[in-house]
Every structure is written in structure tokens, then in C-alpha cells.
Design an enzyme around this catalytic site. Structure first.
Site, PDB file in Angstrom:
ATOM      1  N   GLU A  47       0.815  -1.235  -0.049  1.00 41.45           N
ATOM      2  CA  GLU A  47      -0.057   0.000   0.010  1.00 41.45           C
ATOM      3  C   GLU A  47       0.655   1.146   0.005  1.00 41.45           C
ATOM      4  OE1 GLU A  47      -2.663   0.227   3.352  1.00 41.45           O
ATOM      5  OE2 GLU A  47      -2.709   2.410   3.088  1.00 41.45           O
ATOM      6  N   ARG A  51       0.656  10.370   0.606  1.00 43.81           N
ATOM      7  CA  ARG A  51       1.039  11.401   1.601  1.00 43.81           C
ATOM      8  C   ARG A  51       2.187  12.204   1.169  1.00 43.81           C
ATOM      9  NH1 ARG A  51       0.510   7.802   7.261  1.00 43.81           N
ATOM     10  NH2 ARG A  51      -1.440   6.753   6.719  1.00 43.81           N
ATOM     11  N   LYS A 135     -10.760  -2.107   6.961  1.00 46.36           N
ATOM     12  CA  LYS A 135      -9.693  -1.857   7.748  1.00 46.36           C
ATOM     13  C   LYS A 135      -9.878  -1.365   9.079  1.00 46.36           C
ATOM     14  CE  LYS A 135      -6.237   2.026   7.369  1.00 46.36           C
ATOM     15  NZ  LYS A 135      -5.128   2.636   6.840  1.00 46.36           N
TER      16      LYS A 135
HETATM   17  C1  3PG Z   1      -0.656   4.974   9.123  1.00 52.65           C
HETATM   18  O1  3PG Z   1      -1.331   5.583   9.334  1.00 52.65           O
HETATM   19  O2  3PG Z   1       0.668   5.347   8.661  1.00 52.65           O
HETATM   20  C2  3PG Z   1      -0.691   3.516   8.954  1.00 52.65           C
HETATM   21  O3  3PG Z   1      -1.921   3.088   9.544  1.00 52.65           O
HETATM   22  C3  3PG Z   1       0.582   2.930   9.487  1.00 52.65           C
HETATM   23  O4  3PG Z   1       0.547   3.000  10.735  1.00 52.65           O
HETATM   24  P1  3PG Z   1       1.889   2.874  11.590  1.00 52.65           P
HETATM   25  O5  3PG Z   1       2.861   3.723  11.081  1.00 52.65           O
HETATM   26  O6  3PG Z   1       1.559   2.829  12.971  1.00 52.65           O
HETATM   27  O7  3PG Z   1       2.239   1.360  11.042  1.00 52.65           O
END
Ligand code: 3PG
Length: 217
Positions: A47, A51, A135
């Protein structure tokens, strides 16, 4: 394409491996070697979150060049995000939550959506729309494996990919639940390894994550 066909595609993606890496990528040139390392380590579904400005180019490159990878798009917030990722070659989409506009875009698209839910009411609303694969986000702050496990009995139709705050150490607590197929996490693609081009290090993290298959319920 109807929702049931897309649900089957989401299920198949969630069953590929016990972990879906959540990637924040700053340099699209890192996308192909990173994805090759993940696939070599036994982690095919990836994934790439929207961002960073590099995200769509990264998705395009992985989709075109990395055999065995199933690249998805994360942090999908709007219909525009959804369509851009579909054009770039994403095979699945993940959102932290849902909005009416996003769900309408998903209905009109062939790209399967794994939508986020953090409460029983959100999960029930998505179930009404035909979504059985969700999710659970943000997994640890929202209540962790205890909360998700408590949904298994009243909401037996649903299967989850918990994401947010999960590590290699805590992943087994989630994977052992009857309503979990896989977890998501950013720990497989840490920024220092991406920036430093440490592809063998990422492959090693993927190998450790792939071994979690042994604890999936
Ligand atoms: C995020 O929001 O970046 C994802 O859910 C991954 O979360 P994490 O960085 O805590 O694994």
C-alpha cells in the site's frame, strides 16, 4: 463491476500475506527496488499512501515494473484521489475512514476499496453497503486487539486488516483473532532504509513479516 466481485478481489489481496506494508515514499526512484525487496521477502501486496507528491509515480512504476507485486493506494480521501490512483495502476484502494462522496466514487469504479472503520456503527454502515472486508484504523489507539476481538461474535460477517501502531511484536495478537486476515504497518519500510537504499534490509523485514503466516487464525 458489482460490489461482490470487488469484495472477492479484496479478500484475495488480504490473503496474499499476513502483512500489508504501508509505505510513505519521498522519492519515486525508490519504488521499484523497494517493491522488489518486499516481493522477494514474501510480501506481495503493497500500500503506497498518497501522503507525498511521489506517491502516484511510485504506484505507476511498481505497477509497470515489479512482477509479483500487487500495488495498492492508501490514504485515499476523495473521489479525485481514487480516480488518480486507478489511472496510475493501483489494484486496490485503502481509506482511513469513509465519506458519502468517496463511497459513491468506489461504487462507480472497478478499483476495490478496503475502507476504514473504528467503531461498530461505522462497520455496520459499511456492511449495509456490501463491504465485508474493512481496515480497522487506527488499530492500537482505537482499542487494539481487545476491541477488534470483541466484534468477532456480534459482527461475524466482517474480516479486518487492523492498521495503526502495529509492530512485528504485536502483530500476532491481531493475526490470532478469528476476524483478521492480515495487518497493515509501516515498520517494513522505515524511512532510513528507504533513504539509504537498504533493499536487503527491507527484504529481511519482509521475510520476518511473511513468517507471521504461522499465527494467522
Ligand atoms: C498509518 O497511518 O500510517 C498507517 O496506519 C500505518 O500506521 P503505523 O505507521 O503505525 O504502522
Amino acid at each position: 463491476m458489482n460490489i461482490e466481485t470487488k469484495q472477492q478481489q479484496v479478500e484475495a489481496t488480504m490473503r496474499l500475506a499476513p502483512v500489508i506494508p504501508v509505505v510513505i515514499i519521498d522519492d519515486a526512484r525508490h519504488a521499484v527496488p523497494m517493491a522488489r525487496a518486499l516481493v522477494a521477502g514474501g510480501i506481495p501486496a503493497i500500500e503506497v499512501t498518497l501522503r507525498t507528491p511521489a506517491a502516484l509515480d511510485a504506484i505507476r512504476a511498481i505497477a509497470a515494473e515489479v512482477e509479483g507485486a500487487v500495488v495498492g493506494v492508501g490514504t485515499v480521501l476523495t473521489p479525485k484521489d481514487f480516480h488518480a490512483a486507478e489511472q496510475a495502476g493501483a489494484r486496490f484502494a485503502v481509506s482511513p475512514g469513509v465519506s458519502p462522496n468517496l463511497l459513491a466514487a468506489a461504487d462507480d469504479s472497478a478499483l476495490p476499496l478496503l475502507p476504514g472503520a473504528a467503531t461498530a456503527s461505522e462497520a455496520m454502515t459499511l456492511l449495509e453497503r456490501g463491504y465485508r472486508y474493512l481496515k480497522f484504523f487506527p488499530a492500537v489507539p482505537a482499542g487494539g486487539a481487545k476491541l477488534l476481538g470483541a466484534w468477532a461474535s456480534p459482527l461475524p460477517q466482517l474480516r479486518f486488516c487492523p492498521t495503526g501502531g502495529i509492530s512485528l511484536t504485536s502483530a500476532p495478537d491481531f493475526l490470532a483473532l478469528p476476524n483478521v486476515f492480515c495487518v497493515g504497518g509501516s515498520w517494513l519500510t522505515p524511512n532510513d532504509k528507504l533513504k539509504g537504499g537498504d533493499w536487503s534490509g527491507i527484504e529481511q523485514l519482509a521475510r520476518e513479516a511473511a513468517l507471521l503466516k504461522g499465527v494467522v487464525a
